[in-house]
Design an enzyme around this catalytic site. Structure first.
Site, PDB file in Angstrom:
ATOM      1  N   GLU A  52       0.834  -1.207   0.000  1.00 61.97           N
ATOM      2  CA  GLU A  52       0.000   0.000   0.000  1.00 61.97           C
ATOM      3  C   GLU A  52       0.869   1.257   0.000  1.00 61.97           C
ATOM      4  OE1 GLU A  52      -2.850  -0.461   3.190  1.00 61.97           O
ATOM      5  OE2 GLU A  52      -3.919  -2.006   2.047  1.00 61.97           O
ATOM      6  N   GLU A  63      -1.562 -10.118  -6.077  1.00 59.86           N
ATOM      7  CA  GLU A  63      -1.584 -10.924  -7.310  1.00 59.86           C
ATOM      8  C   GLU A  63      -0.748 -10.281  -8.394  1.00 59.86           C
ATOM      9  OE1 GLU A  63      -4.069  -9.896  -5.448  1.00 59.86           O
ATOM     10  OE2 GLU A  63      -5.767 -11.285  -5.448  1.00 59.86           O
ATOM     11  N   CYS A  97      -6.769  -7.201 -11.238  1.00 58.42           N
ATOM     12  CA  CYS A  97      -5.829  -8.329 -11.201  1.00 58.42           C
ATOM     13  C   CYS A  97      -6.270  -9.449 -12.135  1.00 58.42           C
ATOM     14  CB  CYS A  97      -5.692  -8.844  -9.773  1.00 58.42           C
ATOM     15  SG  CYS A  97      -4.739  -7.723  -8.733  1.00 58.42           S
TER      16      CYS A  97
HETATM   17  N1  THU Z   1      -5.863  -6.405  -2.501  1.00 65.84           N
HETATM   18  C1  THU Z   1      -5.064  -7.369  -3.026  1.00 65.84           C
HETATM   19  O1  THU Z   1      -3.885  -7.490  -2.678  1.00 65.84           O
HETATM   20  N2  THU Z   1      -5.603  -8.184  -3.973  1.00 65.84           N
HETATM   21  C2  THU Z   1      -6.860  -8.074  -4.466  1.00 65.84           C
HETATM   22  O2  THU Z   1      -7.211  -8.773  -5.405  1.00 65.84           O
HETATM   23  C3  THU Z   1      -7.793  -7.130  -3.861  1.00 65.84           C
HETATM   24  C4  THU Z   1      -7.238  -6.209  -2.849  1.00 65.84           C
HETATM   25  C5  THU Z   1      -5.289  -5.509  -1.499  1.00 65.84           C
HETATM   26  C6  THU Z   1      -5.151  -4.075  -1.937  1.00 65.84           C
HETATM   27  C7  THU Z   1      -5.199  -3.342  -0.629  1.00 65.84           C
HETATM   28  O3  THU Z   1      -3.890  -3.287  -0.100  1.00 65.84           O
HETATM   29  C8  THU Z   1      -6.053  -4.207   0.263  1.00 65.84           C
HETATM   30  O4  THU Z   1      -6.111  -5.482  -0.357  1.00 65.84           O
HETATM   31  C9  THU Z   1      -7.463  -3.674   0.480  1.00 65.84           C
HETATM   32  O5  THU Z   1      -8.067  -3.389  -0.719  1.00 65.84           O
END
Ligand code: THU
Length: 142
Positions: A52, A63, A97
């Protein structure tokens, strides 16, 4: 749950472990939603975590982190992806993704897992049945 046809149960367990390890390295101070991914491509495994940013829109999902690692290593044929999230509910890859994954493996298997086990296994086409491709780009009038 059935094992994806590309994988032995032991190989699947290895990928789950790798994704869990990646999840431990997630950088998610804003959402607290940690995700780990492990991708099998050309017999090699690549992992990734969500990363993040204070500028929220710059966040990269687990992903896509794993997908970039695989492609950067020269692997463009994705076979299996394991996604590990917390809690009791499965969490599929987001739409962005799924589109990125479709570029490198329309027929791949996506396994959703949690802290204590595997929730389910899907073909990518089940999760994204009508992926965008440039094959439809040019119509007869162009
Ligand atoms: N996130 C992922 O890593 N993969 C996904 O397919 C959906 C969301 C993460 C992004 C963010 O850091 C957190 O989950 C909340 O959205």
């Amino acid at each position: 749950m059935s094992t994806p046809r590309e994988l032995t149960a032991a190989a699947l367990e290895e990928l789950v472990k790798l994704a869990r390890l990646a999840r431990e390295r997630a950088y998610a101070p804003y959402s607290q939603f940690r995700v780990g991914a492990a991708l099998l491509a050309g017999g090699q495994a690549f992992s990734g975590a969500n990363v993040e940013n204070a500028s929220y829109g710059l966040t990269v999902c687990a992903e896509r982190t794993a997908a970039m690692a695989a492609v950067s290593a020269g692997l463009r044929q994705f076979e299996v992806l394991v996604v590990v999230t917390g809690g009791t509910e499965p969490s599929p890859p987001c739409g962005a993704c799924l589109q990125v994954l479709a570029e490198f493996g329309q027929g791949m298997t996506v396994v959703l897992a949690g802290p204590h086990g595997v929730h389910g296994s899907y073909r990518l086409e089940q999760l994204l049945p009508y992926a965008f491709t440039l094959d439809r780009e040019r119509g007869p009038d162009e």
